[in-house]
Design a protein around this motif. Structure first.
Motif, PDB file in Angstrom:
ATOM      1  N   LEU A  40       0.841  -1.193   0.000  1.00  0.00           N
ATOM      2  CA  LEU A  40       0.000   0.000   0.000  1.00  0.00           C
ATOM      3  C   LEU A  40       0.878   1.246   0.000  1.00  0.00           C
ATOM      4  O   LEU A  40       1.814   1.353   0.787  1.00  0.00           O
ATOM      5  N   ASP A  41       0.573   2.173  -0.877  1.00  0.00           N
ATOM      6  CA  ASP A  41       1.290   3.440  -0.905  1.00  0.00           C
ATOM      7  C   ASP A  41       0.678   4.365   0.148  1.00  0.00           C
ATOM      8  O   ASP A  41      -0.541   4.470   0.259  1.00  0.00           O
ATOM      9  N   VAL A  42       1.528   5.020   0.915  1.00  0.00           N
ATOM     10  CA  VAL A  42       1.084   5.984   1.928  1.00  0.00           C
ATOM     11  C   VAL A  42       1.783   7.302   1.624  1.00  0.00           C
ATOM     12  O   VAL A  42       3.009   7.366   1.561  1.00  0.00           O
ATOM     13  N   TYR A  43       0.989   8.356   1.373  1.00  0.00           N
ATOM     14  CA  TYR A  43       1.523   9.664   1.022  1.00  0.00           C
ATOM     15  C   TYR A  43       0.880  10.733   1.891  1.00  0.00           C
ATOM     16  O   TYR A  43      -0.277  10.602   2.299  1.00  0.00           O
ATOM     17  N   ARG A  44       1.605  11.836   2.103  1.00  0.00           N
ATOM     18  CA  ARG A  44       0.964  13.038   2.636  1.00  0.00           C
ATOM     19  C   ARG A  44      -0.003  13.527   1.561  1.00  0.00           C
ATOM     20  O   ARG A  44       0.235  13.360   0.375  1.00  0.00           O
ATOM     21  N   LYS A  45      -1.085  14.167   1.963  1.00  0.00           N
ATOM     22  CA  LYS A  45      -2.136  14.597   1.023  1.00  0.00           C
ATOM     23  C   LYS A  45      -1.583  15.505  -0.066  1.00  0.00           C
ATOM     24  O   LYS A  45      -1.913  15.342  -1.240  1.00  0.00           O
ATOM     25  N   GLU A  46      -0.706  16.459   0.291  1.00  0.00           N
ATOM     26  CA  GLU A  46      -0.192  17.384  -0.724  1.00  0.00           C
ATOM     27  C   GLU A  46       0.682  16.658  -1.750  1.00  0.00           C
ATOM     28  O   GLU A  46       0.691  17.017  -2.932  1.00  0.00           O
ATOM     29  N   ILE A  47       1.384  15.616  -1.333  1.00  0.00           N
ATOM     30  CA  ILE A  47       2.186  14.825  -2.268  1.00  0.00           C
ATOM     31  C   ILE A  47       1.262  13.997  -3.159  1.00  0.00           C
ATOM     32  O   ILE A  47       1.465  13.909  -4.373  1.00  0.00           O
ATOM     33  N   PHE A  48       0.238  13.394  -2.569  1.00  0.00           N
ATOM     34  CA  PHE A  48      -0.738  12.623  -3.338  1.00  0.00           C
ATOM     35  C   PHE A  48      -1.394  13.495  -4.402  1.00  0.00           C
ATOM     36  O   PHE A  48      -1.516  13.094  -5.566  1.00  0.00           O
ATOM     37  N   ASP A  49      -1.803  14.713  -4.017  1.00  0.00           N
ATOM     38  CA  ASP A  49      -2.423  15.633  -4.979  1.00  0.00           C
ATOM     39  C   ASP A  49      -1.457  15.994  -6.108  1.00  0.00           C
ATOM     40  O   ASP A  49      -1.853  16.072  -7.272  1.00  0.00           O
ATOM     41  N   ALA A  50      -0.181  16.212  -5.789  1.00  0.00           N
ATOM     42  CA  ALA A  50       0.821  16.543  -6.813  1.00  0.00           C
ATOM     43  C   ALA A  50       1.015  15.369  -7.771  1.00  0.00           C
ATOM     44  O   ALA A  50       1.133  15.567  -8.989  1.00  0.00           O
ATOM     45  N   ILE A  51       1.033  14.162  -7.256  1.00  0.00           N
ATOM     46  CA  ILE A  51       1.168  12.966  -8.115  1.00  0.00           C
ATOM     47  C   ILE A  51      -0.031  12.861  -9.041  1.00  0.00           C
ATOM     48  O   ILE A  51       0.116  12.600 -10.243  1.00  0.00           O
ATOM     49  N   GLN A  52      -1.230  13.080  -8.506  1.00  0.00           N
ATOM     50  CA  GLN A  52      -2.440  13.019  -9.331  1.00  0.00           C
ATOM     51  C   GLN A  52      -2.395  14.058 -10.456  1.00  0.00           C
ATOM     52  O   GLN A  52      -2.766  13.773 -11.595  1.00  0.00           O
ATOM     53  N   GLU A  53      -1.947  15.271 -10.136  1.00  0.00           N
ATOM     54  CA  GLU A  53      -1.858  16.332 -11.147  1.00  0.00           C
ATOM     55  C   GLU A  53      -0.836  15.977 -12.223  1.00  0.00           C
ATOM     56  O   GLU A  53      -1.079  16.179 -13.416  1.00  0.00           O
ATOM     57  N   GLU A  54       0.318  15.451 -11.813  1.00  0.00           N
ATOM     58  CA  GLU A  54       1.331  15.031 -12.789  1.00  0.00           C
ATOM     59  C   GLU A  54       0.793  13.923 -13.693  1.00  0.00           C
ATOM     60  O   GLU A  54       1.049  13.928 -14.901  1.00  0.00           O
ATOM     61  N   ASN A  55       0.055  12.992 -13.123  1.00  0.00           N
ATOM     62  CA  ASN A  55      -0.539  11.922 -13.926  1.00  0.00           C
ATOM     63  C   ASN A  55      -1.547  12.490 -14.927  1.00  0.00           C
ATOM     64  O   ASN A  55      -1.589  12.080 -16.088  1.00  0.00           O
ATOM     65  N   ARG A  56      -2.355  13.456 -14.458  1.00  0.00           N
ATOM     66  CA  ARG A  56      -3.332  14.084 -15.354  1.00  0.00           C
ATOM     67  C   ARG A  56      -2.632  14.809 -16.496  1.00  0.00           C
ATOM     68  O   ARG A  56      -3.010  14.680 -17.661  1.00  0.00           O
ATOM     69  N   LEU A  57      -1.562  15.535 -16.176  1.00  0.00           N
ATOM     70  CA  LEU A  57      -0.813  16.254 -17.208  1.00  0.00           C
ATOM     71  C   LEU A  57      -0.134  15.286 -18.183  1.00  0.00           C
ATOM     72  O   LEU A  57      -0.068  15.558 -19.383  1.00  0.00           O
ATOM     73  N   ALA A  58       0.357  14.174 -17.671  1.00  0.00           N
ATOM     74  CA  ALA A  58       1.006  13.180 -18.540  1.00  0.00           C
ATOM     75  C   ALA A  58       0.006  12.578 -19.513  1.00  0.00           C
ATOM     76  O   ALA A  58       0.318  12.400 -20.700  1.00  0.00           O
ATOM     77  N   ILE A  59      -1.194  12.291 -19.035  1.00  0.00           N
ATOM     78  CA  ILE A  59      -2.231  11.740 -19.919  1.00  0.00           C
ATOM     79  C   ILE A  59      -2.617  12.770 -20.969  1.00  0.00           C
ATOM     80  O   ILE A  59      -2.744  12.457 -22.153  1.00  0.00           O
ATOM     81  N   GLN A  60      -2.768  14.022 -20.541  1.00  0.00           N
ATOM     82  CA  GLN A  60      -3.110  15.096 -21.477  1.00  0.00           C
ATOM     83  C   GLN A  60      -1.994  15.268 -22.508  1.00  0.00           C
ATOM     84  O   GLN A  60      -2.251  15.398 -23.698  1.00  0.00           O
ATOM     85  N   SER A  61      -0.753  15.254 -22.046  1.00  0.00           N
ATOM     86  CA  SER A  61       0.393  15.404 -22.932  1.00  0.00           C
ATOM     87  C   SER A  61       0.457  14.253 -23.935  1.00  0.00           C
ATOM     88  O   SER A  61       0.750  14.455 -25.107  1.00  0.00           O
TER      89      SER A  61
END
Length: 82
Positions: A40-61
């Motif tokens: 199980l991955d355990v992240y601080r919320k702000e890190i989790f949100d940053a990972i989600q945004e990077e994933n969204r940008l990668a898919i868009q790119s």
């Protein structure tokens, strides 16, 4: 949302595999320890949100690259047909 009060050295269990333990309380800062299975991955919320945004940008790119490739291929086909 479940809201619980805990004191130092008390824990909260999530299922039977995740334990959240209060390590210390100093002023407005609470230190917690998390015991969870390694898979199980355990992240601080702000890190989790940053990972989600990077994933969204990668898919868009990736979509942008596909569109660009299709555009270039269609331009090449148009020129080859002339």
């Amino acid at each position: 949302m479940l809201v619980l009060s805990r004191k130092k050295n008390e824990s909260i269990m999530i299922g039977d595999a995740i334990e959240i333990k209060i390590i210390s309380v100093e002023g407005d800062q609470v230190r917690i320890g998390i015991e969870a299975p390694r898979n199980l991955d355990v992240y601080r919320k702000e890190i989790f949100d940053a990972i989600q945004e990077e994933n969204r940008l990668a898919i868009q790119s990736q979509g942008d690259w596909v569109a660009l490739k299709q555009l270039l291929e269609s331009n090449k086909s148009s020129k080859d047909g002339q």
